[in-house]
Design an enzyme around this catalytic site. Structure first.
Site, PDB file in Angstrom:
ATOM      1  NE  ARG A  31      -3.914   2.229   1.348  1.00  0.00           N
ATOM      2  CZ  ARG A  31      -3.619   3.639   0.873  1.00  0.00           C
ATOM      3  NH1 ARG A  31      -2.748   3.999   0.335  1.00  0.00           N
ATOM      4  NH2 ARG A  31      -4.491   4.429   1.451  1.00  0.00           N
ATOM      5  CG  ASP A  68     -13.890   0.682  -1.774  1.00  0.00           C
ATOM      6  OD1 ASP A  68     -13.592   0.019  -0.750  1.00  0.00           O
ATOM      7  OD2 ASP A  68     -15.131   1.348  -2.091  1.00  0.00           O
TER       8      ASP A  68
HETATM    9  O1  CP3 Z   1     -12.403  -7.585   1.741  1.00  0.00           O
HETATM   10  C1  CP3 Z   1     -11.703  -7.341   1.191  1.00  0.00           C
HETATM   11  O2  CP3 Z   1     -10.495  -7.782   1.511  1.00  0.00           O
HETATM   12  C2  CP3 Z   1     -11.694  -7.021  -0.211  1.00  0.00           C
HETATM   13  C3  CP3 Z   1     -11.619  -5.559  -0.487  1.00  0.00           C
HETATM   14  C4  CP3 Z   1     -12.853  -4.593   0.032  1.00  0.00           C
HETATM   15  C5  CP3 Z   1     -12.533  -3.313   0.273  1.00  0.00           C
HETATM   16  N1  CP3 Z   1     -13.478  -2.729   0.501  1.00  0.00           N
HETATM   17  C6  CP3 Z   1     -11.191  -2.776   0.394  1.00  0.00           C
HETATM   18  C7  CP3 Z   1     -10.837  -1.440   1.154  1.00  0.00           C
HETATM   19  C8  CP3 Z   1     -14.156  -4.665  -0.204  1.00  0.00           C
HETATM   20  C9  CP3 Z   1     -15.097  -6.004  -0.495  1.00  0.00           C
HETATM   21  C10 CP3 Z   1     -14.766  -3.613   0.221  1.00  0.00           C
HETATM   22  C11 CP3 Z   1     -16.068  -3.043   0.380  1.00  0.00           C
HETATM   23  C12 CP3 Z   1     -16.457  -1.810   0.824  1.00  0.00           C
HETATM   24  N2  CP3 Z   1     -15.912  -0.707   0.745  1.00  0.00           N
HETATM   25  C13 CP3 Z   1     -17.696  -1.675   1.575  1.00  0.00           C
HETATM   26  C14 CP3 Z   1     -18.709  -2.831   1.858  1.00  0.00           C
HETATM   27  C15 CP3 Z   1     -18.430  -3.407   3.190  1.00  0.00           C
HETATM   28  C16 CP3 Z   1     -18.455  -2.815   4.309  1.00  0.00           C
HETATM   29  O3  CP3 Z   1     -17.198  -2.628   5.079  1.00  0.00           O
HETATM   30  O4  CP3 Z   1     -19.305  -2.397   4.823  1.00  0.00           O
HETATM   31  C17 CP3 Z   1     -17.829  -0.509   1.886  1.00  0.00           C
HETATM   32  C18 CP3 Z   1     -19.042   0.433   2.826  1.00  0.00           C
HETATM   33  C19 CP3 Z   1     -16.731   0.364   1.397  1.00  0.00           C
HETATM   34  C20 CP3 Z   1     -16.538   1.816   1.229  1.00  0.00           C
HETATM   35  C21 CP3 Z   1     -15.181   2.071   1.773  1.00  0.00           C
HETATM   36  N3  CP3 Z   1     -13.900   1.735   1.325  1.00  0.00           N
HETATM   37  C22 CP3 Z   1     -14.810   2.726   3.190  1.00  0.00           C
HETATM   38  C23 CP3 Z   1     -15.960   3.362   4.073  1.00  0.00           C
HETATM   39  C24 CP3 Z   1     -13.651   2.819   3.297  1.00  0.00           C
HETATM   40  C25 CP3 Z   1     -12.745   3.528   4.580  1.00  0.00           C
HETATM   41  C26 CP3 Z   1     -12.807   2.666   5.730  1.00  0.00           C
HETATM   42  C27 CP3 Z   1     -11.341   2.073   5.786  1.00  0.00           C
HETATM   43  O5  CP3 Z   1     -11.286   1.139   6.414  1.00  0.00           O
HETATM   44  O6  CP3 Z   1     -10.510   2.931   5.505  1.00  0.00           O
HETATM   45  C28 CP3 Z   1     -12.999   2.300   2.267  1.00  0.00           C
HETATM   46  C29 CP3 Z   1     -11.481   1.976   1.987  1.00  0.00           C
HETATM   47  C30 CP3 Z   1     -10.888   0.539   1.719  1.00  0.00           C
HETATM   48  N4  CP3 Z   1     -11.485  -0.309   1.201  1.00  0.00           N
HETATM   49  C31 CP3 Z   1      -9.688  -0.032   2.627  1.00  0.00           C
HETATM   50  C32 CP3 Z   1      -9.585  -1.388   2.221  1.00  0.00           C
HETATM   51  C33 CP3 Z   1      -8.493  -2.257   2.469  1.00  0.00           C
HETATM   52  C34 CP3 Z   1      -8.981   0.795   3.330  1.00  0.00           C
HETATM   53  C35 CP3 Z   1      -7.769   1.487   2.510  1.00  0.00           C
HETATM   54  C36 CP3 Z   1      -6.476   1.466   2.821  1.00  0.00           C
HETATM   55  O7  CP3 Z   1      -5.644   0.737   2.514  1.00  0.00           O
HETATM   56  O8  CP3 Z   1      -6.278   2.836   3.301  1.00  0.00           O
END
Ligand code: CP3
Length: 339
Positions: A31, A68
């Site tokens: 990352r 995502d």
């Molecule tokens: O599950 C997995 O390993 C696969 C990848 C995946 C991600 N997001 C990676 C991610 C999946 C399936 C998602 C789905 C997702 N994304 C949802 C539905 C599931 C849930 O959690 O309710 C939602 C609402 C999102 C939108 C989203 N993306 C948010 C609200 C955030 C910020 C929160 C956070 O943890 O930072 C993200 C970013 C995100 N998506 C990260 C990851 C690994 C973190 C980003 C980073 O590495 O900085």
């Protein structure tokens, strides 16, 4: 795949939502080199690498594509960025013109790198972990619409829930655009090598029962009808988070092959509310995984006891949190294998 197809396997297969992520040092390293999150999602060699990291370390039976749910609005042309410590930021859709300007014609070309990631992961699994199933995904239409209208995370998502009442025709046009885009995107993932597909409707549980039927069950049913026709044999997992007792209606009418339970769902209730031939998935509290030890073991065993004898896939009730010690995931996998 057998469990999703209705077989009661024991011990059950397992994977964990957000199993690739910041709790893993090897993820943090990739990352950091990628720079921003969207670059990571759209660089196939890096996205494929982080998808495979947890499989190498823990040996889950499911690998979830690293991407995502907000890549669909991004591919429809809505500006998106992920700000450090703030989560996703979109330029919110303000009016009918902004909704009409979303451009589905761009979608498949813009997601091409994600489809290449799918193909690479499938190849990687074939050599490294042939028993692990590749799961593709998209967001549920309602949840994606929440972010598109609000422009960011929220406790209320008042813009989306308000518009759904104030101008259902306009909100319906947005949902319809997402429904069609989601079908095209998921068909393309299946064609690229995804073996199962999941719909994450994380905010479904904010809706009233009538709105839940209209904006969650109906669009999901339209998506599952199209997918069952266009990619027969690919199982679909639905995750209507925080649906509560509406989970029974969802399982009966949304057309999904398997239903995922969130942390608040009583698995004993779900076991009798959902047909015994339909697979359930879930629902360990991610905080029990942070705590580890006896609390983790007791929670995992009580879910397993409720699911014994039915088609079932072990998972969390929501995504892994960054504070999770990786050793606790190792301990969990050991508990599951001795079930
Ligand atoms: O599950 C997995 O390993 C696969 C990848 C995946 C991600 N997001 C990676 C991610 C999946 C399936 C998602 C789905 C997702 N994304 C949802 C539905 C599931 C849930 O959690 O309710 C939602 C609402 C999102 C939108 C989203 N993306 C948010 C609200 C955030 C910020 C929160 C956070 O943890 O930072 C993200 C970013 C995100 N998506 C990260 C990851 C690994 C973190 C980003 C980073 O590495 O900085």
């Amino acid at each position: 795949l057998r469990a999703l197809g209705g077989e009661a396997l024991w011990p059950p297969p397992a994977w964990l939502m957000r199993q690739a992520g910041r709790y893993l040092p090897e993820y943090r390293q990739v990352r950091a080199n990628a720079g921003d999150f969207i670059t990571l999602c759209t660089t196939p060699e890096l996205a494929a690498e982080v998808t495979l990291q947890p499989i190498r370390r823990f040996g889950m039976e499911g690998a979830i594509l690293f991407s995502d749910i907000l890549m669909v609005p991004w591919a429809l042309g809505q500006p998106l960025r992920f700000a450090e410590g703030e989560g996703p930021l979109l330029e919110p859709l303000r009016d009918a013109e902004a909704i009409a300007a979303l451009d589905p014609a761009k979608l498949v070309a813009r997601v091409a790198p994600i489809l290449e990631t799918v193909a690479r992961v499938r190849e990687g699994l074939a050599t490294e972990a042939p028993r692990t199933t590749l799961i593709g995904f998209a967001g549920g239409c309602f949840t994606v619409a929440c972010y598109m209208l609000e422009g960011r995370g929220s406790k209320e998502f008042a813009a989306a829930r308000g518009l759904a009442y104030a101008d259902p025709a306009l909100f319906g046009r947005l949902i319809r655009t997402l429904q069609d885009a989601t079908v095209e995107y998921l068909v393309a993932q299946a064609e690229a090598g995804a073996e199962a597909l999941m719909l994450f409707d994380s905010w479904a549980g904010m809706l009233s029962p009538s709105q839940f039927r209209r904006w969650v069950i109906e669009p999901t049913a339209a998506i599952t009808r199209a997918l069952h026709r266009r990619c027969p044999g690919i199982p679909l997992i639905g995750f209507p988070r925080l649906a509560g007792p509406l989970l029974a209606d969802y399982a009966a009418r949304a057309g999904v092959d398997a239903t995922a339970m969130d942390t608040s769902m009583d698995p004993r209730w779900a076991a009798q509310a959902v047909p015994p031939t339909m697979a359930l998935q879930g629902n360990l509290d991610p905080q029990a995984l942070v705590a580890g030890g006896a609390a983790l073991e007791a929670e995992a065993r009580s879910i397993l006891a409720a699911m014994r004898g039915r088609p079932y896939v072990f998972n969390l009730g929501h995504g892994i949190v960054p504070q999770t010690p990786p050793e606790h995931v190792t301990a969990l996998m050991r508990i599951l294998r001795s079930a």
